[in-house]
Design a protein around this motif. Structure first.
Motif, PDB file in Angstrom:
ATOM      1  N   GLU A 170       1.093  -1.360   0.098  1.00  0.00           N
ATOM      2  CA  GLU A 170      -0.078  -0.141  -0.191  1.00  0.00           C
ATOM      3  C   GLU A 170       0.977   1.263  -0.187  1.00  0.00           C
ATOM      4  O   GLU A 170       1.828   1.540   1.072  1.00  0.00           O
ATOM      5  CB  GLU A 170      -0.795   0.064   1.266  1.00  0.00           C
ATOM      6  N   LYS A 171       0.441   2.228  -0.745  1.00  0.00           N
ATOM      7  CA  LYS A 171       1.334   3.436  -1.654  1.00  0.00           C
ATOM      8  C   LYS A 171       0.545   4.359  -0.044  1.00  0.00           C
ATOM      9  O   LYS A 171      -0.108   4.057   0.341  1.00  0.00           O
ATOM     10  CB  LYS A 171       1.028   4.111  -2.106  1.00  0.00           C
ATOM     11  N   PRO A 172       1.645   5.205   0.471  1.00  0.00           N
ATOM     12  CA  PRO A 172       0.915   6.761   0.820  1.00  0.00           C
ATOM     13  C   PRO A 172      -0.261   7.087   0.659  1.00  0.00           C
ATOM     14  O   PRO A 172      -0.254   7.063  -0.747  1.00  0.00           O
ATOM     15  CB  PRO A 172       2.165   7.581   1.731  1.00  0.00           C
ATOM     16  N   ALA A 173      -1.225   7.444   1.483  1.00  0.00           N
ATOM     17  CA  ALA A 173      -2.719   8.055   0.330  1.00  0.00           C
ATOM     18  C   ALA A 173      -3.813   8.181   1.544  1.00  0.00           C
ATOM     19  O   ALA A 173      -3.758   7.286   2.858  1.00  0.00           O
ATOM     20  CB  ALA A 173      -3.121   7.092  -0.814  1.00  0.00           C
ATOM     21  N   ASP A 174      -4.903   9.241   0.849  1.00  0.00           N
ATOM     22  CA  ASP A 174      -6.048   9.146   2.587  1.00  0.00           C
ATOM     23  C   ASP A 174      -6.587   7.766   1.457  1.00  0.00           C
ATOM     24  O   ASP A 174      -6.742   8.102   0.474  1.00  0.00           O
ATOM     25  CB  ASP A 174      -6.636  10.252   2.028  1.00  0.00           C
ATOM     26  N   LYS A 175      -7.421   7.614   2.932  1.00  0.00           N
ATOM     27  CA  LYS A 175      -8.446   6.122   2.483  1.00  0.00           C
ATOM     28  C   LYS A 175      -9.831   6.738   2.975  1.00  0.00           C
ATOM     29  O   LYS A 175      -9.340   6.699   3.687  1.00  0.00           O
ATOM     30  CB  LYS A 175      -8.142   4.911   2.603  1.00  0.00           C
ATOM     31  N   LYS A 176     -10.730   5.732   2.459  1.00  0.00           N
ATOM     32  CA  LYS A 176     -11.865   5.712   2.876  1.00  0.00           C
ATOM     33  C   LYS A 176     -12.372   4.369   3.808  1.00  0.00           C
ATOM     34  O   LYS A 176     -11.647   3.825   3.032  1.00  0.00           O
ATOM     35  CB  LYS A 176     -12.899   6.302   2.589  1.00  0.00           C
ATOM     36  N   ILE A 177     -13.581   4.160   4.799  1.00  0.00           N
ATOM     37  CA  ILE A 177     -14.017   3.079   5.646  1.00  0.00           C
ATOM     38  C   ILE A 177     -15.238   3.176   5.035  1.00  0.00           C
ATOM     39  O   ILE A 177     -15.898   4.381   5.295  1.00  0.00           O
ATOM     40  CB  ILE A 177     -14.035   2.899   6.821  1.00  0.00           C
ATOM     41  N   GLU A 178     -16.048   2.553   5.118  1.00  0.00           N
ATOM     42  CA  GLU A 178     -17.369   2.376   4.453  1.00  0.00           C
ATOM     43  C   GLU A 178     -18.195   1.551   5.747  1.00  0.00           C
ATOM     44  O   GLU A 178     -17.689   0.139   4.973  1.00  0.00           O
ATOM     45  CB  GLU A 178     -18.497   2.403   3.280  1.00  0.00           C
ATOM     46  N   VAL A 179     -18.990   1.948   6.849  1.00  0.00           N
ATOM     47  CA  VAL A 179     -20.192   1.269   7.625  1.00  0.00           C
ATOM     48  C   VAL A 179     -20.860   0.579   6.507  1.00  0.00           C
ATOM     49  O   VAL A 179     -22.189   2.218   7.324  1.00  0.00           O
ATOM     50  CB  VAL A 179     -19.976   1.706   9.082  1.00  0.00           C
ATOM     51  N   PHE A 180     -21.370  -0.230   6.730  1.00  0.00           N
ATOM     52  CA  PHE A 180     -22.370  -0.483   6.178  1.00  0.00           C
ATOM     53  C   PHE A 180     -23.679  -1.346   7.497  1.00  0.00           C
ATOM     54  O   PHE A 180     -23.338  -2.495   7.888  1.00  0.00           O
ATOM     55  CB  PHE A 180     -22.794  -1.848   5.754  1.00  0.00           C
ATOM     56  N   TYR A 181     -25.190  -0.837   7.539  1.00  0.00           N
ATOM     57  CA  TYR A 181     -25.633  -1.339   8.809  1.00  0.00           C
ATOM     58  C   TYR A 181     -26.814  -1.320   8.261  1.00  0.00           C
ATOM     59  O   TYR A 181     -27.415  -0.532   7.323  1.00  0.00           O
ATOM     60  CB  TYR A 181     -25.231  -0.414  10.345  1.00  0.00           C
ATOM     61  N   VAL A 182     -27.426  -1.308   8.893  1.00  0.00           N
ATOM     62  CA  VAL A 182     -29.214  -1.820   9.075  1.00  0.00           C
ATOM     63  C   VAL A 182     -29.899  -0.977  10.385  1.00  0.00           C
ATOM     64  O   VAL A 182     -29.892  -1.684  10.999  1.00  0.00           O
ATOM     65  CB  VAL A 182     -30.061  -3.190   8.176  1.00  0.00           C
ATOM     66  N   GLU A 183     -31.077   0.209   9.428  1.00  0.00           N
ATOM     67  CA  GLU A 183     -31.531   0.179  10.531  1.00  0.00           C
ATOM     68  C   GLU A 183     -33.027   0.752  10.612  1.00  0.00           C
ATOM     69  O   GLU A 183     -33.356   0.869   9.757  1.00  0.00           O
ATOM     70  CB  GLU A 183     -30.828   2.017  11.159  1.00  0.00           C
ATOM     71  N   GLN A 184     -33.599  -0.397  11.351  1.00  0.00           N
ATOM     72  CA  GLN A 184     -34.669   0.092  11.661  1.00  0.00           C
ATOM     73  C   GLN A 184     -35.526  -0.268  10.147  1.00  0.00           C
ATOM     74  O   GLN A 184     -36.691   0.113   9.111  1.00  0.00           O
ATOM     75  CB  GLN A 184     -35.601   1.221  11.992  1.00  0.00           C
ATOM     76  N   GLY A 185     -34.884  -1.431   9.629  1.00  0.00           N
ATOM     77  CA  GLY A 185     -35.153  -1.752   7.925  1.00  0.00           C
ATOM     78  C   GLY A 185     -34.649  -1.612   7.251  1.00  0.00           C
ATOM     79  O   GLY A 185     -34.816  -2.038   5.660  1.00  0.00           O
ATOM     80  N   LYS A 186     -33.991  -0.603   7.453  1.00  0.00           N
ATOM     81  CA  LYS A 186     -33.186   0.705   6.113  1.00  0.00           C
ATOM     82  C   LYS A 186     -32.042   0.590   5.973  1.00  0.00           C
ATOM     83  O   LYS A 186     -31.036   0.804   7.501  1.00  0.00           O
ATOM     84  CB  LYS A 186     -33.234   1.465   6.233  1.00  0.00           C
ATOM     85  N   GLU A 187     -31.210  -0.416   5.244  1.00  0.00           N
ATOM     86  CA  GLU A 187     -29.728  -0.180   5.151  1.00  0.00           C
ATOM     87  C   GLU A 187     -29.286   1.016   5.154  1.00  0.00           C
ATOM     88  O   GLU A 187     -29.692   1.865   4.068  1.00  0.00           O
ATOM     89  CB  GLU A 187     -28.820  -1.064   3.855  1.00  0.00           C
ATOM     90  N   ARG A 188     -27.906   1.310   5.976  1.00  0.00           N
ATOM     91  CA  ARG A 188     -27.353   2.874   5.487  1.00  0.00           C
ATOM     92  C   ARG A 188     -25.856   2.101   5.756  1.00  0.00           C
ATOM     93  O   ARG A 188     -25.373   1.359   5.911  1.00  0.00           O
ATOM     94  CB  ARG A 188     -28.017   3.783   6.958  1.00  0.00           C
TER      95      ARG A 188
END
Length: 288
Positions: free
Chosen positions: A76-94
């Motif tokens: 991996e090269k030096p860089a800005d990265k992002k993480i996406e956390v997926f979850y379900v809240e009250q039946g809807k995926e967010r």
């Protein structure tokens, strides 16, 4: 040794989840950890970074917590990265998006002299090495949902470390690889123990790593023990933490007898000592 890890605290918000990041910098070749608290009406699903998806597991010691490990690859090269956390809240995926930074660990180089047959391979040896690599990667890519561990990880022997993780390997004047584990000084025939409980998923002699044992600890964590002179376990065996799995040796591509100890997370090689410190501190230490 300078250690970096990513540690996130989660709390339920009116819409979605709030995230607090304690450390947003990590170096290549090491492991990141995210921890989640059980929240009402929230079901955590997965974590995605660089288009790779990672499973979220229950904490082996605490039913009110969840966690996910993800490795930062050696290349991996030096860089800005992002993480996406997926979850379900009250039946809807967010989802919730987080950001972190990868920095260069600046690993050193080391020069080794080995038998020329281990550097310039015959066609037969190339086929064998390739077959063994494919076999191993098929193992590492499997994720056992069950965790075999219930206490902290330990090192497989008490000895001086002669080669750290990440050093670029120059064999007989030719750059061939990087060191995917740590080497412990060990005279021929020294007993080696399992770093934690698990299932033996590989136990055989291999071209590069010689006498080899791989243990599946569950939840995507594998430990590796190479260059052994004697194997005391067989594939399919369930071993306990601290159990003797064999004896050290000088089999495979080596300059002398020692133990190569490695950890794989989600099939990636990571710094085993950083991983042990990270998981022991955050998963196997109860925090108020």
């Amino acid at each position: 040794m300078r250690l970096f890890f990513l540690y996130l605290f989660f709390a339920t918000a009116v819409f979605g989840i709030n995230v607090e990041m304690a450390d947003e910098t990590i170096t290549n070749g090491r492991t990141a950890l995210l921890e989640f608290k059980k929240e009402k009406n929230i079901e955590y699903k997965r974590v995605v970074t660089d288009k790779k998806s990672y499973k979220i597991f229950k904490n082996p010691l605490d039913d009110e917590k969840f966690y996910v490990l993800f490795p930062i690859g050696y290349y991996e090269k030096p860089a800005d990265k992002k993480i996406e956390v997926f979850y379900v809240e009250q039946g809807k995926e967010r989802s919730k998006t987080l950001f972190f930074k990868v920095e260069n660990a600046n690993y050193e180089k080391e020069t080794l002299s080995v038998d020329s047959s281990k550097v310039t391979l015959s066609e037969e040896d190339q086929k064998r090495a390739s077959k063994e690599y494919t076999e191993a990667m098929q193992i590492y890519k499997k994720t056992t949902i069950q965790s075999y561990v219930s206490s902290e990880f330990i090192i497989p022997m008490e000895s001086k470390i002669t080669s750290d993780f990440g050093k670029a390997r120059v064999y007989n004047g030719s750059l061939k690889s990087y060191h995917g584990g740590v080497d412990f000084r060990a005279s021929e025939g020294t007993p080696l123990i399992a770093t934690n409980s698990g299932k033996v998923v590989l136990a055989k002699d291999r071209f590069y790593s010689g006498g080899s044992v791989v243990i599946d600890h569950g939840q995507g964590i594998y430990s590796c023990y190479f260059h052994m002179s004697k194997l005391d376990v067989k594939e399919g065996a369930i071993v306990k933490k601290g159990e003797t799995i064999g004896l050290s040796g000088s089999s495979g591509r080596v300059t002398g007898p020692h133990l190569h100890f490695g950890i794989r997370i989600a099939s990636q090689q990571v710094d085993p000592l950083q991983f042990i410190e990270l998981i022991n501190k955050n998963i196997f230490t109860q925090k108020n």
